[in-house]
Design an enzyme around this catalytic site. Structure first.
Site, PDB file in Angstrom:
ATOM      1  N   GLU A 188      37.432 -83.956  -9.754  1.00  0.00           N
ATOM      2  CA  GLU A 188      38.531 -84.882 -10.440  1.00  0.00           C
ATOM      3  C   GLU A 188      39.749 -84.354 -11.087  1.00  0.00           C
ATOM      4  OE1 GLU A 188      36.850 -87.800 -12.992  1.00  0.00           O
ATOM      5  OE2 GLU A 188      35.374 -88.658 -11.555  1.00  0.00           O
ATOM      6  N   GLU A 234      29.813 -88.787  -7.313  1.00  0.00           N
ATOM      7  CA  GLU A 234      29.323 -89.472  -8.627  1.00  0.00           C
ATOM      8  C   GLU A 234      29.632 -90.965  -8.250  1.00  0.00           C
ATOM      9  OE1 GLU A 234      31.523 -88.448 -12.190  1.00  0.00           O
ATOM     10  OE2 GLU A 234      31.352 -86.181 -11.723  1.00  0.00           O
TER      11      GLU A 234
HETATM   12  C1  FCB Z   1      33.651 -88.995 -14.365  1.00  0.00           C
HETATM   13  C2  FCB Z   1      33.511 -87.670 -14.727  1.00  0.00           C
HETATM   14  C3  FCB Z   1      32.177 -87.475 -15.139  1.00  0.00           C
HETATM   15  C4  FCB Z   1      31.675 -88.510 -16.225  1.00  0.00           C
HETATM   16  C5  FCB Z   1      31.833 -90.041 -15.561  1.00  0.00           C
HETATM   17  C6  FCB Z   1      31.679 -91.116 -16.303  1.00  0.00           C
HETATM   18  O1  FCB Z   1      35.233 -89.297 -14.536  1.00  0.00           O
HETATM   19  O2  FCB Z   1      33.574 -86.729 -13.708  1.00  0.00           O
HETATM   20  O3  FCB Z   1      32.015 -86.404 -15.965  1.00  0.00           O
HETATM   21  O4  FCB Z   1      32.457 -88.670 -17.199  1.00  0.00           O
HETATM   22  O5  FCB Z   1      33.345 -90.071 -15.030  1.00  0.00           O
END
Ligand code: FCB
Length: 450
Positions: free
Chosen positions: A164, A357
């Site tokens: 990210e 994620e």
């Molecule tokens: C993302 C992050 C991760 C976590 C989630 C909820 O943006 O990569 O570390 O904080 O959100």
């Protein structure tokens, strides 16, 4: 019931500072989050990651839990300052040993390690030398990547460079609400972004040299627009919105500035025009470096917004309905993003996608029966995974899914207030309690269907 492809990778994800603890353990150096979290008032209720889930000492127990859940893969990140306390130069062998033991233990349990090099923990020593504004960071990151690939490349077959970049540049250096808490100019953050992308390319080269068998990826994020209806023009409006660059005070939050250079070899025209007067030197060698071929495209997807084609022929967002569903963080629940996001991304970039994620924070509590019941998480997962399966059925090449997170952890400036885990962590004792969703996820993986 809908099946996933036979070789679909089911996993779960964490990041180093969010779970490890032991900030000074065995010779680790400080990173910007170690420092930032001890500045009062920056983090909710002045929490800090000093102990976190104490994963540094309890990793074996955590791997046992993963084994019981039945995940095929585990995405974790290396704390750069644990292995190179000053970011460059002298290696901390004990820090490397921790990750080496973690990897061995994963492999013994038949869990495939997916390693992320950078999940926001810039070594403090490098920050003090100018961090992402210092052009030398391209080589610093390359050297770090080479060290990791040399040491673990025989055992780790999947490495992501960055997690990210939108967030760590946007929240950390533009909006100033994540470490290091700076409010830099747009010009400075654009320059940082160019260094991040060059560092990505340099890392790809250095990993290839040291460990040619490793699959290399990049793991950005974004909100995902989805069409209000199935009409062609609404779909087109959502597609356009997906690749637009938002206004300057939020410019980092987009797909194309970060992914076009890596996967298409050029910055988006819209950005080049908009930032024309403040761009750093961008040479054709830079673009060649940035667009080194990679093998997989990670994408962290949590939510999106509805878009339709406006009367003026421009995409417009549709206001959310009153009382729309939200997570405990207040993030909207929009399962469609896991259908349209990967679809649009695959159409544009033609790279195998991993959802690196996705997940939900809920107000989980230990019930009187000693268990943690989290029907909200199971419901969320059913909705999102159904959309993901549909995207695969409609032709998007999606290879895997990593639930965020394995266990509750340190959620950056939210401290420990947000529980994203499949496993509940009692921070007072360190006890882990698998939630109902962990059992549910086990069954999904075992059946390979939703
Ligand atoms: C993302 C992050 C991760 C976590 C989630 C909820 O943006 O990569 O570390 O904080 O959100």
């Amino acid at each position: 019931m809908m099946q996933f492809p036979n070789d679909f990778v089911w996993g779960t994800a964490t990041s180093s500072i969010q779970i490890e603890g032991s900030p000074a353990g065995d010779g680790k150096g400080k990173n910007i989050w170690d420092a930032y979290s001890h500045n009062t008032d920056r983090i909710r209720e002045n929490h800090n990651p000093d102990i976190a889930c104490d994963h540094y000492n309890r990793y074996k127990e955590d791997i046992d839990i993963m084994k019981k859940i039945g995940v095929h893969a585990y995405r974790f990140s290396i704390d750069w300052s644990r292995v190179l306390p000053d970011g460059t130069g002298k290696v901390n062998q004990k820090g490397l040993q921790f990750y080496s033991d973690l990897i061995d233990s994963l492999l013994e349990n038949k869990i495939e390690p997916y390693l992320t090099l950078y999940h926001w923990e810039l070594p403090l020593a490098l920050h003090q030398k100018g961090g992402w504004l210092n052009d030398e960071i391209v080589e610093w990151f390359g050297d770090y990547a080479a060290l990791i690939a040399r040491t673990f490349g025989g055992r780790v077959k999947n490495i992501f460079t960055f997690n990210e970049p939108q967030c760590f540049i946007g929240l950390g250096y533009l909006q100033g609400i994540h470490a290091p808490g700076y409010k830099c100019s747009v010009a400075e953050t654009i320059r940082m972004s160019h260094n991040v992308l060059k560092a990505h390319g340099r890392a790809v080269q250095r990993i290839r040299e040291a460990a040619p068998d490793v699959q290399i990826g990049f793991a950005p994020t974004c909100g995902m627009p989805y069409p209000a209806t199935d009409k062609k023009e609404d779909i087109e409006a959502a597609r356009q919105a997906m690749f637009e660059i938002p206004p300057d005070d939020n410019w980092t939050w987009n797909v194309s500035w970060w992914s076009d250079p890596v996967l298409l070899g050029h910055y988006p025209e819209e950005g080049l025009r908009r930032f024309h007067d403040i761009l750093p030197d961008i040479t054709s060698e830079d673009m060649k470096l940035i667009s080194q071929p990679i093998d997989m495209y990670g994408q962290n997807i949590y939510n999106g917004w509805m878009v339709r084609m406006g009367d003026n022929g421009q995409p417009e967002s549709v206001p959310r309905s009153i009382g729309y569903p939200v997570t405990a963080t207040g993030w909207p629940i929009t399962p469609e993003c896991l259908y349209w996001g990967p679809r649009f991304l695959y159409e544009r970039y033609h790279k195998p996608i991993y959802i690196t994620e996705n997940g939900i924070s809920c107000n989980d509590v230990i019930s009187l029966d000693g268990k943690v019941h989290d029907p909200g998480r199971i419901d969320f997962e059913k909705r999102y995974l159904t959309q993901l399966q549909k995207a695969i059925a409609d032709g998007a090449d999606i290879r895997g899914y990593f639930y965020w997170s394995l266990m509750d952890n340190f959620e950056w400036t939210e401290g420990y207030s947000q529980r994203f885990g499949l496993v509940y962590v009692d921070y007072a004792t360190g006890e882990r309690i698998p939630k109902d969703s962990a059992g549910w996820y086990h069954d999904v993986i075992a059946r390979n269907e939703i």
